[in-house]
Design a protein around this motif. Sequence first.
Motif, PDB file in Angstrom:
ATOM      1  N   VAL A   1       0.869  -1.180   0.000  1.00 17.20           N
ATOM      2  CA  VAL A   1       0.000   0.000   0.000  1.00 17.20           C
ATOM      3  C   VAL A   1       0.904   1.227   0.000  1.00 17.20           C
ATOM      4  CG1 VAL A   1      -1.945  -1.070   1.215  1.00 17.20           C
ATOM      5  CG2 VAL A   1      -0.191   0.093   2.526  1.00 17.20           C
ATOM      6  N   ASP A   2       0.365   2.341  -0.394  1.00 16.31           N
ATOM      7  CA  ASP A   2       1.089   3.595  -0.362  1.00 16.31           C
ATOM      8  C   ASP A   2       1.471   3.892   1.093  1.00 16.31           C
ATOM      9  OD1 ASP A   2       1.659   6.407  -0.147  1.00 16.31           O
ATOM     10  OD2 ASP A   2       0.577   6.739  -2.015  1.00 16.31           O
ATOM     11  N   PRO A   3       2.742   4.172   1.380  1.00 14.14           N
ATOM     12  CA  PRO A   3       3.151   4.440   2.766  1.00 14.14           C
ATOM     13  C   PRO A   3       2.394   5.591   3.429  1.00 14.14           C
ATOM     14  CG  PRO A   3       5.077   4.190   1.356  1.00 14.14           C
ATOM     15  CD  PRO A   3       3.876   4.207   0.460  1.00 14.14           C
ATOM     16  N   SER A   4       1.896   6.523   2.635  1.00 14.51           N
ATOM     17  CA  SER A   4       1.159   7.652   3.205  1.00 14.51           C
ATOM     18  C   SER A   4      -0.163   7.244   3.824  1.00 14.51           C
ATOM     19  CB  SER A   4       0.915   8.719   2.131  1.00 14.51           C
ATOM     20  OG  SER A   4       2.142   9.255   1.701  1.00 14.51           O
ATOM     21  N   VAL A   5      -0.598   6.024   3.555  1.00 14.70           N
ATOM     22  CA  VAL A   5      -1.850   5.564   4.144  1.00 14.70           C
ATOM     23  C   VAL A   5      -1.736   5.493   5.672  1.00 14.70           C
ATOM     24  CG1 VAL A   5      -1.549   3.037   4.141  1.00 14.70           C
ATOM     25  CG2 VAL A   5      -3.781   4.013   3.696  1.00 14.70           C
ATOM     26  N   VAL A   6      -0.526   5.304   6.193  1.00  8.22           N
ATOM     27  CA  VAL A   6      -0.354   5.220   7.650  1.00  8.22           C
ATOM     28  C   VAL A   6      -0.744   6.542   8.301  1.00  8.22           C
ATOM     29  CG1 VAL A   6       1.274   4.836   9.549  1.00  8.22           C
ATOM     30  CG2 VAL A   6       1.399   3.417   7.490  1.00  8.22           C
TER      31      VAL A   6
ATOM     32  N   CYS B   1      -4.024   7.289  10.606  1.00  2.00           N
ATOM     33  CA  CYS B   1      -3.863   7.843  11.965  1.00  2.00           C
ATOM     34  C   CYS B   1      -4.775   9.045  12.156  1.00  2.00           C
ATOM     35  CB  CYS B   1      -2.414   8.250  12.215  1.00  2.00           C
ATOM     36  SG  CYS B   1      -1.270   6.889  12.436  1.00  2.00           S
ATOM     37  N   ASN B   2      -4.767   9.949  11.182  1.00  2.00           N
ATOM     38  CA  ASN B   2      -5.574  11.166  11.285  1.00  2.00           C
ATOM     39  C   ASN B   2      -7.068  10.885  11.170  1.00  2.00           C
ATOM     40  OD1 ASN B   2      -3.337  12.852  11.601  1.00  2.00           O
ATOM     41  ND2 ASN B   2      -3.050  12.994   9.388  1.00  2.00           N
ATOM     42  N   GLN B   3      -7.456  10.046  10.226  1.00  2.00           N
ATOM     43  CA  GLN B   3      -8.875   9.773  10.001  1.00  2.00           C
ATOM     44  C   GLN B   3      -9.511   8.926  11.092  1.00  2.00           C
ATOM     45  OE1 GLN B   3     -10.915  10.930   7.368  1.00  2.00           O
ATOM     46  NE2 GLN B   3      -9.162  12.303   7.155  1.00  2.00           N
ATOM     47  N   LEU B   4      -8.725   7.995  11.645  1.00  6.58           N
ATOM     48  CA  LEU B   4      -9.264   7.054  12.628  1.00  6.58           C
ATOM     49  C   LEU B   4      -8.879   7.396  14.066  1.00  6.58           C
ATOM     50  CD1 LEU B   4      -8.480   3.803  10.612  1.00  6.58           C
ATOM     51  CD2 LEU B   4     -10.676   5.014  10.752  1.00  6.58           C
ATOM     52  N   ASN B   5      -8.090   8.487  14.208  1.00  3.76           N
ATOM     53  CA  ASN B   5      -7.602   8.892  15.534  1.00  3.76           C
ATOM     54  C   ASN B   5      -6.886   7.739  16.232  1.00  3.76           C
ATOM     55  OD1 ASN B   5      -7.133  10.822  17.510  1.00  3.76           O
ATOM     56  ND2 ASN B   5      -8.967  10.242  18.664  1.00  3.76           N
ATOM     57  N   LYS B   6      -5.978   7.104  15.493  1.00  6.65           N
ATOM     58  CA  LYS B   6      -5.196   5.988  16.026  1.00  6.65           C
ATOM     59  C   LYS B   6      -3.721   6.347  15.987  1.00  6.65           C
ATOM     60  CE  LYS B   6      -8.173   2.060  14.896  1.00  6.65           C
ATOM     61  NZ  LYS B   6      -8.165   0.696  14.326  1.00  6.65           N
ATOM     62  N   SER B   7      -2.949   5.662  16.816  1.00  8.73           N
ATOM     63  CA  SER B   7      -1.495   5.848  16.803  1.00  8.73           C
ATOM     64  C   SER B   7      -0.905   5.067  15.633  1.00  8.73           C
ATOM     65  CB  SER B   7      -0.884   5.333  18.116  1.00  8.73           C
ATOM     66  OG  SER B   7      -0.982   3.913  18.169  1.00  8.73           O
ATOM     67  N   VAL B   8       0.345   5.363  15.323  1.00  9.71           N
ATOM     68  CA  VAL B   8       1.041   4.632  14.263  1.00  9.71           C
ATOM     69  C   VAL B   8       1.057   3.146  14.589  1.00  9.71           C
ATOM     70  CG1 VAL B   8       3.287   4.265  13.163  1.00  9.71           C
ATOM     71  CG2 VAL B   8       2.436   6.595  13.519  1.00  9.71           C
ATOM     72  N   ASP B   9       1.359   2.795  15.839  1.00  8.28           N
ATOM     73  CA  ASP B   9       1.400   1.377  16.223  1.00  8.28           C
ATOM     74  C   ASP B   9       0.045   0.698  16.040  1.00  8.28           C
ATOM     75  OD1 ASP B   9       4.099   1.424  16.816  1.00  8.28           O
ATOM     76  OD2 ASP B   9       3.799   1.716  18.974  1.00  8.28           O
ATOM     77  N   GLU B  10      -1.029   1.418  16.349  1.00  6.00           N
ATOM     78  CA  GLU B  10      -2.370   0.844  16.169  1.00  6.00           C
ATOM     79  C   GLU B  10      -2.674   0.614  14.687  1.00  6.00           C
ATOM     80  OE1 GLU B  10      -5.077   2.505  19.833  1.00  6.00           O
ATOM     81  OE2 GLU B  10      -4.338   3.984  18.370  1.00  6.00           O
ATOM     82  N   VAL B  11      -2.312   1.568  13.849  1.00  3.16           N
ATOM     83  CA  VAL B  11      -2.551   1.418  12.412  1.00  3.16           C
ATOM     84  C   VAL B  11      -1.702   0.280  11.857  1.00  3.16           C
ATOM     85  CG1 VAL B  11      -2.283   2.530  10.154  1.00  3.16           C
ATOM     86  CG2 VAL B  11      -3.312   3.793  12.066  1.00  3.16           C
ATOM     87  N   LEU B  12      -0.439   0.206  12.259  1.00  2.00           N
ATOM     88  CA  LEU B  12       0.415  -0.893  11.779  1.00  2.00           C
ATOM     89  C   LEU B  12      -0.117  -2.240  12.253  1.00  2.00           C
ATOM     90  CD1 LEU B  12       3.979   0.648  12.121  1.00  2.00           C
ATOM     91  CD2 LEU B  12       2.656   0.254  10.033  1.00  2.00           C
ATOM     92  N   ASN B  13      -0.644  -2.295  13.457  1.00  2.00           N
ATOM     93  CA  ASN B  13      -1.259  -3.531  13.943  1.00  2.00           C
ATOM     94  C   ASN B  13      -2.463  -3.896  13.077  1.00  2.00           C
ATOM     95  OD1 ASN B  13      -1.523  -5.669  16.074  1.00  2.00           O
ATOM     96  ND2 ASN B  13      -3.518  -4.675  16.279  1.00  2.00           N
TER      97      ASN B  13
END
Length: 179
Positions: free
Chosen positions: A21-26, A30-42
């Motif tokens: 996926v495009d790396p910018s999706v992280v 994070c911004n759209q879902l109000n999640k941390s980077v670790d949460e999105v990577l999980n």
Amino acid sequence: ETSMGFTPLSGLMMGTRCGDVDPSVVSFACNQLNKSVDEVLNDMNKKSGLKGMTSDGENDMRELLARCAKGDEEAKLTVDMFVFRLAQNIAKSLVALEGPMDALVFTAGIGEHSSEIRQRTINELAKLIPSLGLDKERNEVDGHDSNGVISEDGAFPAVLVVATDEEAMIAKECIRLVC
């Protein structure tokens, strides 16, 4: 050549991993879902891929194919995307390997056990490699009656199904390194 990058997250979409996926999706997630980077990577490692493509989280290709046969559009999109990405990764490997393909080997869970995914993938690749094809009967029995060969006799490139035992290979490598 491998489809994986720094981690197994990149490359082919898998049961729970998103694949390329495009790396910018992280940062977007994070911004759209109000999640941390670790949460999105999980989420990308454990809640994406086939699982993330279906509203009920189904990630078993056998079940997805059965749902396709019943007209489930969500399952159809998931399987179509998987086949497209698999064919795309194989085609990318041909460029990296700098030459004609002598054989194409399907392995691991889906590769070893899904004649339909193999056939659909070969159909995509045959657009680029017209000589690529399968023997329908051999493919249906996963190459069990032909030493793993699922292409027709004399076909070039040959197409095979080869069983894997990743745990045994890891154990052998550990023993080799220790001894």
